[in-house]
Design a protein around this motif. Structure first.
Motif, mmCIF file in Angstrom:
data_model
loop_
_atom_site.group_PDB
_atom_site.id
_atom_site.type_symbol
_atom_site.label_atom_id
_atom_site.label_comp_id
_atom_site.label_asym_id
_atom_site.label_seq_id
_atom_site.Cartn_x
_atom_site.Cartn_y
_atom_site.Cartn_z
ATOM 1 N N ARG A 11 -8.315 4.529 -1.472
ATOM 2 C CA ARG A 11 -8.149 5.238 -2.729
ATOM 3 C C ARG A 11 -6.615 5.882 -2.891
ATOM 4 O O ARG A 11 -5.849 5.698 -1.847
ATOM 5 C CB ARG A 11 -9.122 6.515 -3.008
ATOM 6 N N TYR A 12 -6.445 6.423 -4.113
ATOM 7 C CA TYR A 12 -5.040 6.838 -4.318
ATOM 8 C C TYR A 12 -4.720 8.090 -3.346
ATOM 9 O O TYR A 12 -5.792 8.949 -3.369
ATOM 10 C CB TYR A 12 -4.932 7.118 -5.758
ATOM 11 N N THR A 67 -4.265 1.230 -8.916
ATOM 12 C CA THR A 67 -5.112 2.313 -8.485
ATOM 13 C C THR A 67 -5.167 3.382 -9.875
ATOM 14 O O THR A 67 -4.224 3.378 -10.654
ATOM 15 C CB THR A 67 -4.825 2.917 -7.255
ATOM 16 N N ARG A 99 0.917 -1.017 -0.100
ATOM 17 C CA ARG A 99 -0.035 -0.034 0.010
ATOM 18 C C ARG A 99 0.805 1.318 -0.003
ATOM 19 O O ARG A 99 0.418 2.066 -0.518
ATOM 20 C CB ARG A 99 -0.805 -0.141 1.289
ATOM 21 N N THR A 150 -1.526 4.004 -1.483
ATOM 22 C CA THR A 150 -2.909 3.560 -1.395
ATOM 23 C C THR A 150 -3.025 3.221 0.254
ATOM 24 O O THR A 150 -4.042 2.415 0.680
ATOM 25 C CB THR A 150 -3.784 2.348 -2.282
ATOM 26 N N ALA A 186 -6.282 1.388 1.286
ATOM 27 C CA ALA A 186 -7.131 0.797 0.160
ATOM 28 C C ALA A 186 -8.082 1.475 -0.245
ATOM 29 O O ALA A 186 -8.675 1.008 -1.362
ATOM 30 C CB ALA A 186 -7.148 -0.839 0.558
ATOM 31 N N SER A 209 2.214 1.873 -3.659
ATOM 32 C CA SER A 209 0.923 2.116 -4.697
ATOM 33 C C SER A 209 0.161 3.495 -4.079
ATOM 34 O O SER A 209 -0.632 4.003 -4.888
ATOM 35 C CB SER A 209 0.136 1.163 -4.792
#
Length: 458
Positions: free
Chosen positions: A144-145, A262, A100, A105, A142, A103
């Motif tokens: 959202r971005y 994402t 996470r 997120t 997780a 990425s």
């Protein structure tokens, strides 16, 4: 080729003039041509502006940190789903998974505790970790971005802890030196351009103060040249082309990094994020992969090109600017890559006859039906493949690899249903009469799910 280079030169000159960039350097790397580079303007400090001029690359640094994390994973030092607190002693947020953080997120706040961008004083390693007790998780993991320099700084600390050195030492030893990126470092050196803020209402350029981002360095510290960054972009697009032995990272691992996890905007799906990499679709099954960067006085855009007609192997472009306000440079590497692929496309490899398919597979090649749709199974380049009969040109086929311990069973290694099994069923004569792919039945004639051949039934 000279005509194409002149076209690229003009594109760079146009952006330098229109965006009012004191110094602008660009380069394009591809496996089938000599390096192209172009530099326009003045460094602002008396040093010559050329291909060896060093610029700050800002958040492009994150792509290097991400590669270091994946190296740790491949070496068995961590799992991407590990909570980071399993490897670092943290006063807060230790439950956040490494994946996470890579990425963006994780939901962790964007910057370290305090007004870093106001004071330009970054915390040291001990302070960065201690301050975690005071920072927020602004979103559920997780959800959202949400871009986080702090998250990437923690990953840099993680790499240093696992490798027994500083982030910069590990980076030099495990990435920069193996790939020959001799112009890239955590410090500017003697060939650096001066960074500027160009006044919005006059031609005055204000020098920006030099900054060292300390423990936040893994998110934005690096300096580099345009040729080095074009080479790095080429590695991100085609690692086997620059690192065939996989000394830095296995091509399959870079594939994993490039898979979109994402999107950056929930309604305009124009940009995605993988594991530390920005993914920008270009249409016609072409994707540009890399990162942008911004630091006081500097902007950077570094992208490699994947897919599409005319794209050469190991193709990457970099644009580095000594202005913190010239947003026009962010589109330039994408346009340089597109222009090179269009006006100087890669050579088309001639087709040549090859050996026949293995005898036990020849009878199963051709057209099959599954779920009411027609598929074509074929043998090309030494592999069993399948594609939908109506698939658009350019869509990659599914590719299968045999399982030596299980005759007539194959693993899907790329394309549709990747990871799933393909099982062949033969009659008493050894003829393949039925297949199951991802458990779905495939037959020579179109059938309903209960096995009824509607054409034979009348």
């Amino acid at each position: 080729m000279i005509e194409v280079n002149e076209r690229l030169d003009r594109m760079v000159h146009r952006v330098q003039a229109d965006a009012r960039v004191p110094a602008l350097a660009a380069a394009l790397h591809r496996a089938d041509r000599p390096l192209w580079s172009c530099a326009v303007g003045d460094t602002g400090n008396g040093t010559p502006l050329d291909a060896d001029t060093v610029f700050r690359i800002g958040s492009v640094t994150k792509t290097f940190t991400a590669v270091l994390v994946l190296q740790c994973r491949d070496d068995g030092l961590l799992d991407l789903d590990d909570p980071i607190g399993r490897h670092l002693d943290l006063p807060g947020h230790g439950e956040l998974p490494v994946r996470r953080l890579l990425s963006h997120t994780s939901g962790l706040q964007r910057e370290p505790h305090g007004d870093v961008w106001d004071s330009l004083r970054a915390p040291d390693a001990d302070q960065l970790l201690a301050d975690l007790a005071r920072v927020e998780r602004v979103l559920p993991p997780a959800r959202r971005y949400h871009y986080s320099n702090l998250g990437m700084a923690l990953l840099g600390a993680l790499v240093g802890r696992l490798r027994g050195g500083t982030w910069a030492e590990v980076l030099t030893d495990r990435v920069l030196r193996p790939l020959g990126l001799t112009g890239t470092a955590a410090r500017p050196g003697e060939r650096a351009a001066t960074g500027f803020l160009v006044d919005a209402y006059s031609d005055e350029a204000h020098p920006e103060p030099p900054t060292d981002f300390g423990a936040v360095g893994p998110a934005a510290q690096l300096w580099s040249t345009a040729p080095d960054m074009a080479r790095w972009a080429a590695f991100l697009a085609d690692p086997a082309g620059l690192d065939p032995a996989g000394a830095v990272l296995a091509p399959a691992t870079v594939d994993e990094m490039r898979w979109p996890l994402t999107v950056t905007d929930e309604t305009a799906w124009g940009t995605g994020f993988g594991l530390g990499l920005i993914l920008v679709p270009q249409g016609a099954r072409v994707t540009h992969v890399g990162h942008d960067g911004a630091m006081p006085g500097f902007l950077a855009a570094v992208y490699g090109r994947r897919g599409g007609d005319g794209t050469a192997g190991a193709m990457g472009a970099a644009v580095l600017a000594s202005s913190g306000t010239a947003a026009e440079i962010f589109d330039l590497p994408h346009r340089l890559l597109a222009a090179a692929a269009e006006h100087d496309p890669a050579e088309i490899t001639p087709w040549r006859p090859g050996p026949p398919a293995p005898e036990q597979l020849r009878g199963m090649l051709g057209r099959w039906w599954g779920e009411g749709f027609e598929y074509v199974f074929s043998w090309h380049d030494g592999t069993l493949r399948a594609r939908g009969a109506d698939d658009p040109v350019g869509k990659p086929p599914a590719v299968f690899a045999p399982l030596p311990e299980r005759p007539d069973v194959f693993r899907t290694v790329s394309g549709r249903e990747v990871g799933e099994l393909l099982r062949l069923t033969r009659d008493e004569r050894g003829v393949v009469v039925r297949m199951h792919w991802a458990t779905y039945r495939f037959t020579r004639a179109q059938e309903t799910f209960d096995g009824y051949d509607f054409r034979a039934g009348g």
